[in-house]
Design a protein around this motif. Structure first.
Motif, short mmCIF file in Angstrom:
data_model
loop_
_atom_site.label_atom_id
_atom_site.label_comp_id
_atom_site.label_asym_id
_atom_site.label_seq_id
_atom_site.Cartn_x
_atom_site.Cartn_y
_atom_site.Cartn_z
N ALA A 183 4.24 41.39 31.22
CA ALA A 183 4.49 39.96 31.46
C ALA A 183 5.80 39.55 30.82
CB ALA A 183 3.36 39.11 30.90
N MET A 184 6.46 38.63 31.50
CA MET A 184 7.66 38.00 30.95
C MET A 184 7.43 36.50 30.97
SD MET A 184 10.75 40.20 32.70
CE MET A 184 11.94 39.91 31.39
N GLY A 185 7.76 35.87 29.88
CA GLY A 185 7.53 34.43 29.80
C GLY A 185 8.72 33.70 29.23
N TRP A 186 8.82 32.45 29.61
CA TRP A 186 9.84 31.56 29.06
C TRP A 186 9.12 30.44 28.30
CZ3 TRP A 186 14.94 32.48 28.97
CH2 TRP A 186 15.44 33.44 29.84
N HIS A 187 9.55 30.23 27.07
CA HIS A 187 9.02 29.19 26.23
C HIS A 187 10.17 28.29 25.81
CE1 HIS A 187 5.18 31.51 25.35
NE2 HIS A 187 5.96 32.41 25.92
N ARG A 188 9.86 27.09 25.37
CA ARG A 188 10.92 26.22 24.88
C ARG A 188 10.43 25.44 23.67
NH1 ARG A 188 11.23 21.89 29.93
NH2 ARG A 188 9.26 20.79 29.49
N ASN A 246 2.76 31.41 36.53
CA ASN A 246 2.05 30.28 35.95
C ASN A 246 3.11 29.36 35.35
OD1 ASN A 246 -0.07 28.70 35.14
ND2 ASN A 246 -0.48 29.85 33.27
N TYR A 247 2.95 28.06 35.57
CA TYR A 247 3.93 27.10 35.11
C TYR A 247 3.27 25.96 34.33
CZ TYR A 247 7.03 29.22 38.60
OH TYR A 247 7.78 30.11 39.33
N ALA A 248 4.01 25.43 33.38
CA ALA A 248 3.59 24.20 32.73
C ALA A 248 3.65 23.07 33.77
CB ALA A 248 4.52 23.88 31.56
N ASP A 249 2.73 22.13 33.65
CA ASP A 249 2.69 21.04 34.62
C ASP A 249 4.02 20.28 34.68
OD1 ASP A 249 -0.80 20.14 33.98
OD2 ASP A 249 0.09 21.64 35.30
N SER A 250 4.69 20.19 33.55
CA SER A 250 5.91 19.40 33.47
C SER A 250 7.07 20.00 34.26
CB SER A 250 6.33 19.23 32.00
OG SER A 250 6.53 20.50 31.40
N VAL A 251 6.97 21.28 34.64
CA VAL A 251 8.09 21.91 35.35
C VAL A 251 7.71 22.39 36.74
CG1 VAL A 251 9.02 22.66 33.12
CG2 VAL A 251 7.69 24.27 34.51
N LYS A 252 6.46 22.24 37.12
CA LYS A 252 6.03 22.69 38.45
C LYS A 252 6.84 22.00 39.54
CE LYS A 252 1.24 24.01 37.47
NZ LYS A 252 -0.19 23.65 37.61
N GLY A 253 7.28 22.81 40.50
CA GLY A 253 8.07 22.28 41.59
C GLY A 253 9.56 22.18 41.28
N MET A 296 16.17 26.73 37.04
CA MET A 296 15.76 25.38 36.67
C MET A 296 16.55 24.38 37.50
SD MET A 296 15.54 25.81 32.51
CE MET A 296 17.31 26.01 32.32
N ASN A 297 15.85 23.66 38.34
CA ASN A 297 16.46 22.64 39.19
C ASN A 297 15.97 21.25 38.81
OD1 ASN A 297 17.70 24.74 40.69
ND2 ASN A 297 15.94 24.87 42.07
N SER A 298 16.68 20.25 39.29
CA SER A 298 16.30 18.85 39.03
C SER A 298 16.03 18.64 37.54
CB SER A 298 15.06 18.47 39.85
OG SER A 298 15.31 18.65 41.23
N LEU A 299 16.93 19.10 36.72
CA LEU A 299 16.73 19.03 35.27
C LEU A 299 16.69 17.59 34.79
CD1 LEU A 299 18.93 22.06 34.28
CD2 LEU A 299 16.55 21.73 33.58
N LYS A 300 15.87 17.38 33.77
CA LYS A 300 15.69 16.06 33.17
C LYS A 300 16.08 16.12 31.70
CE LYS A 300 11.61 15.30 36.10
NZ LYS A 300 10.15 14.99 36.10
N PRO A 301 16.42 15.00 31.11
CA PRO A 301 16.75 15.01 29.67
C PRO A 301 15.62 15.58 28.82
CG PRO A 301 17.51 12.98 30.66
CD PRO A 301 16.73 13.69 31.73
N GLU A 302 14.38 15.39 29.23
CA GLU A 302 13.26 15.92 28.45
C GLU A 302 13.13 17.43 28.54
OE1 GLU A 302 13.21 13.43 30.70
OE2 GLU A 302 11.34 13.44 31.87
N ASP A 303 13.93 18.07 29.38
CA ASP A 303 13.96 19.53 29.42
C ASP A 303 14.86 20.11 28.32
OD1 ASP A 303 14.00 19.30 32.99
OD2 ASP A 303 12.30 19.84 31.72
N THR A 304 15.57 19.25 27.62
CA THR A 304 16.45 19.69 26.55
C THR A 304 15.65 20.40 25.46
OG1 THR A 304 18.06 17.94 26.94
CG2 THR A 304 18.02 18.93 24.74
N ALA A 305 16.04 21.63 25.17
CA ALA A 305 15.32 22.44 24.19
C ALA A 305 16.05 23.77 24.03
CB ALA A 305 13.88 22.69 24.64
#
Length: 119
Positions: free
Chosen positions: A33-38, A58-65, A82-91
């Motif tokens: 498995a490979m995973g991305w965490h923030r 598997n995706y966190a609900d906040s990034v699905k889609g 990562m598309n349609s990035l939001k300020p809350e994606d900052t990490a």
């Protein structure tokens, strides 16, 4: 020993896109498995996306889609589009790689790459 190295972080405006890469190297027989965490300042590290050896994702609900995880088994490399990035994606985004070497299993983390999204 297995090493994971992230690349592709940076600064973008809201609505923009970034692609992160995670290259695993060393004594690798298979990657399970490979995973991305923030981890954002003052917050706990959270799982963003995961992909298994059979390409189940598997995706966190906040990034699905908006985010897409993929992997290139021949190159032992994973990606996070990562598309349609939001300020809350900052990490700081960390790659995690789990699998088997020739004798032992491994569970390796990268050093992290900063993603900053401005409004």
């Amino acid at each position: 020993q297995v090493r994971a190295v992230e690349s592709g972080g940076g600064s973008v405006r809201a609505g923009g896109s970034l692609r992160l890469s995670c290259a695993a190297s060393g004594n690798i027989f298979k990657i399970d498995a490979m995973g991305w965490h923030r981890q954002a300042p003052g917050k706990e590290r959270e799982l963003v996306a995961l992909i298994t050896s059979d390409s189940t994702t598997n995706y966190a609900d906040s990034v699905k889609g908006r985010f897409t995880i993929s992997r290139d088994n021949a190159r032992n490399t994973g990606y996070l589009q990562m598309n349609s990035l939001k300020p809350e994606d900052t990490a700081v985004y960390f790659c995690n790689v789990r699998g088997m070497g020739s004798v032992y299993g491994f569970d390796s983390w990268g050093q992290g790459t900063q993603v900053t999204v401005s409004s």
